[in-house]
Scaffold this motif. Structure first.
Motif, PDB file in Angstrom:
ATOM      1  N   GLY A   1       5.115  -3.599   1.365  1.00 20.83           N
ATOM      2  CA  GLY A   1       5.134  -2.217   1.818  1.00 20.83           C
ATOM      3  C   GLY A   1       5.072  -1.207   0.685  1.00 20.83           C
ATOM      4  N   ARG A   2       5.346  -1.655  -0.542  1.00 17.64           N
ATOM      5  CA  ARG A   2       5.273  -0.778  -1.725  1.00 17.64           C
ATOM      6  C   ARG A   2       4.168  -1.250  -2.672  1.00 17.64           C
ATOM      7  N   ALA A   3       3.125  -1.828  -2.101  1.00 19.79           N
ATOM      8  CA  ALA A   3       2.091  -2.475  -2.909  1.00 19.79           C
ATOM      9  C   ALA A   3       1.444  -1.532  -3.913  1.00 19.79           C
ATOM     10  N   ASP A   4       1.280  -0.254  -3.550  1.00 17.50           N
ATOM     11  CA  ASP A   4       0.629   0.686  -4.466  1.00 17.50           C
ATOM     12  C   ASP A   4       1.484   0.982  -5.689  1.00 17.50           C
ATOM     13  N   GLU A   5       2.779   0.689  -5.628  1.00 17.66           N
ATOM     14  CA  GLU A   5       3.666   0.851  -6.779  1.00 17.66           C
ATOM     15  C   GLU A   5       3.859  -0.446  -7.543  1.00 17.66           C
ATOM     16  N   LEU A   6       3.812  -1.569  -6.832  1.00 14.53           N
ATOM     17  CA  LEU A   6       4.284  -2.825  -7.407  1.00 14.53           C
ATOM     18  C   LEU A   6       3.187  -3.827  -7.762  1.00 14.53           C
ATOM     19  N   ALA A   7       2.031  -3.745  -7.150  1.00 10.61           N
ATOM     20  CA  ALA A   7       0.978  -4.712  -7.452  1.00 10.61           C
ATOM     21  C   ALA A   7       0.501  -4.549  -8.888  1.00 10.61           C
ATOM     22  N   PRO A   8       0.211  -5.643  -9.580  1.00 13.25           N
ATOM     23  CA  PRO A   8      -0.321  -5.517 -10.943  1.00 13.25           C
ATOM     24  C   PRO A   8      -1.715  -4.913 -10.918  1.00 13.25           C
ATOM     25  N   GLY A   9      -2.025  -4.177 -11.966  1.00 12.76           N
ATOM     26  CA  GLY A   9      -3.382  -3.649 -12.089  1.00 12.76           C
ATOM     27  C   GLY A   9      -3.706  -2.465 -11.218  1.00 12.76           C
ATOM     28  N   VAL A  10      -2.684  -1.826 -10.611  1.00 11.90           N
ATOM     29  CA  VAL A  10      -2.999  -0.664  -9.765  1.00 11.90           C
ATOM     30  C   VAL A  10      -3.599   0.467 -10.591  1.00 11.90           C
ATOM     31  N   ASP A  11      -3.231   0.526 -11.876  1.00 14.10           N
ATOM     32  CA  ASP A  11      -3.780   1.571 -12.746  1.00 14.10           C
ATOM     33  C   ASP A  11      -5.239   1.320 -13.082  1.00 14.10           C
ATOM     34  N   HIS A  12      -5.687   0.054 -12.927  1.00 17.16           N
ATOM     35  CA  HIS A  12      -7.078  -0.296 -13.185  1.00 17.16           C
ATOM     36  C   HIS A  12      -7.879  -0.485 -11.903  1.00 17.16           C
TER      37      HIS A  12
END
Length: 296
Positions: A236-247
């Motif tokens: 539910g917090r994937a946009d904060e916690l998934a790796p590589g969201v900045d890329h």
């Protein structure tokens, strides 16, 4: 001091660790790929900050230092600016990392058969725009064989892969990685966790991690923090916690946390295939490590 073994993949190079300016209390998180790295980063963040909200993406708080897809100088500057206890991601085995007595080294193991299926799901979720400059060999970027069982045997029967043309995700690489920690698991600054234990008793494993990190915390607070680290909560917090969201690494950040379940391989391997698989494992791992990796 023995020379460090160099590990290279299409997205990482352990040579970047040479000369790294460690601080006393640093934590190096080094599970093999798809063994619970992000989960362990989340657990460390919960304990170190004693909070469930971090104010910025987890990948910025706990960067993958030896990833070649990032600007190493910028990553180092970010780490040097951090005032909190640092916990740094890598997928480098322990014999490729500088070893310091005042640094904690953590690995997570997982049933290798689940790792293989999880990696397939992850590669299918990689956004085309995130492929490294120059691209990848098609056999790396896409499933190398049309049938799942054929891909399984390519993964299981491959030898150690240590080059810049692949992700290095093979059974041999996974066993070698965990074995470097297994052989030093009795040293006080080395800790080995298992994905199955995290699934079975997350509060208990969070309590164990607190002991590893010498963090004093109440049982009540452990229960509260563990609730924030369940698989569904993290999805539910994937946009904060998934790796590589900045890329913008993934087609879907939520699909990075696709299921987190164990035992999906049972639909793929019959008894004859299991016998073949366990013979292969026996070539790579001593019996005690093989038993530990495949614990229910």
């Amino acid at each position: 001091m023995a020379a460090l073994r160099r590990y290279q993949t299409v997205v990482s190079d352990s040579a970047l660790w040479e000369g790294f300016p460690f601080r006393s209390g640093d934590v190096v998180l080094s599970p093999p790929a798809k063994c619970g790295t992000t989960w362990m980063q989340m657990l460390c963040a919960l304990l170190i900050f004693d909070d469930t909200e971090f104010g910025r993406p987890l990948t910025e708080i706990s960067p993958w230092f030896d990833a070649t897809t990032y600007d190493t100088a910028a990553t180092l500057a970010m780490l040097e600016s951090q005032q909190h206890r640092r916990f740094i991601k890598t997928h480098t085995p322990l014999d490729g990392l500088p070893f310091h007595e005042d640094v904690t080294y953590i690995c997570v193991g997982r049933d290798p058969r689940d790792v293989m299926l999880s990696f397939e799901n992850a590669t299918a979720n990689i956004h085309p725009d995130a492929i490294p400059a120059g691209g990848l060999d098609p056999e790396v970027a896409q499933p190398p064989a049309p049938e799942p069982i054929d891909r399984f045997w390519l993964w299981a029967d491959s030898d150690l892969v240590n080059d810049t043309t692949s992700f290095g995700v093979t059974l041999a690489n996974l066993v070698n990685h965990v074995r470097t920690f297994w052989e030093r698991r009795d040293e006080p600054q080395v800790a080995l966790f298992h994905y199955a234990d995290l699934k079975a008793d997350l509060p208990g494993e969070l309590r164990r991690l607190a002991r590893v990190l010498s963090i004093e915390i109440s049982d009540e607070r452990i229960t509260e923090l563990a609730a924030a680290a369940t698989f569904d909560h993290m999805r539910g917090r994937a946009d904060e916690l998934a790796p590589g969201v900045d890329h913008k690494l993934w087609r879907s950040n939520e699909n990075f946390f696709r299921s987190g379940t164990s035992g999906q391989w049972r639909g793929l391997l019959d008894s004859a295939a299991l016998d073949r698989y366990h013979r292969r494992v026996a070539e790579l791992a001593p019996p005690d490590l093989a038993e530990w990796l495949h614990r229910p």
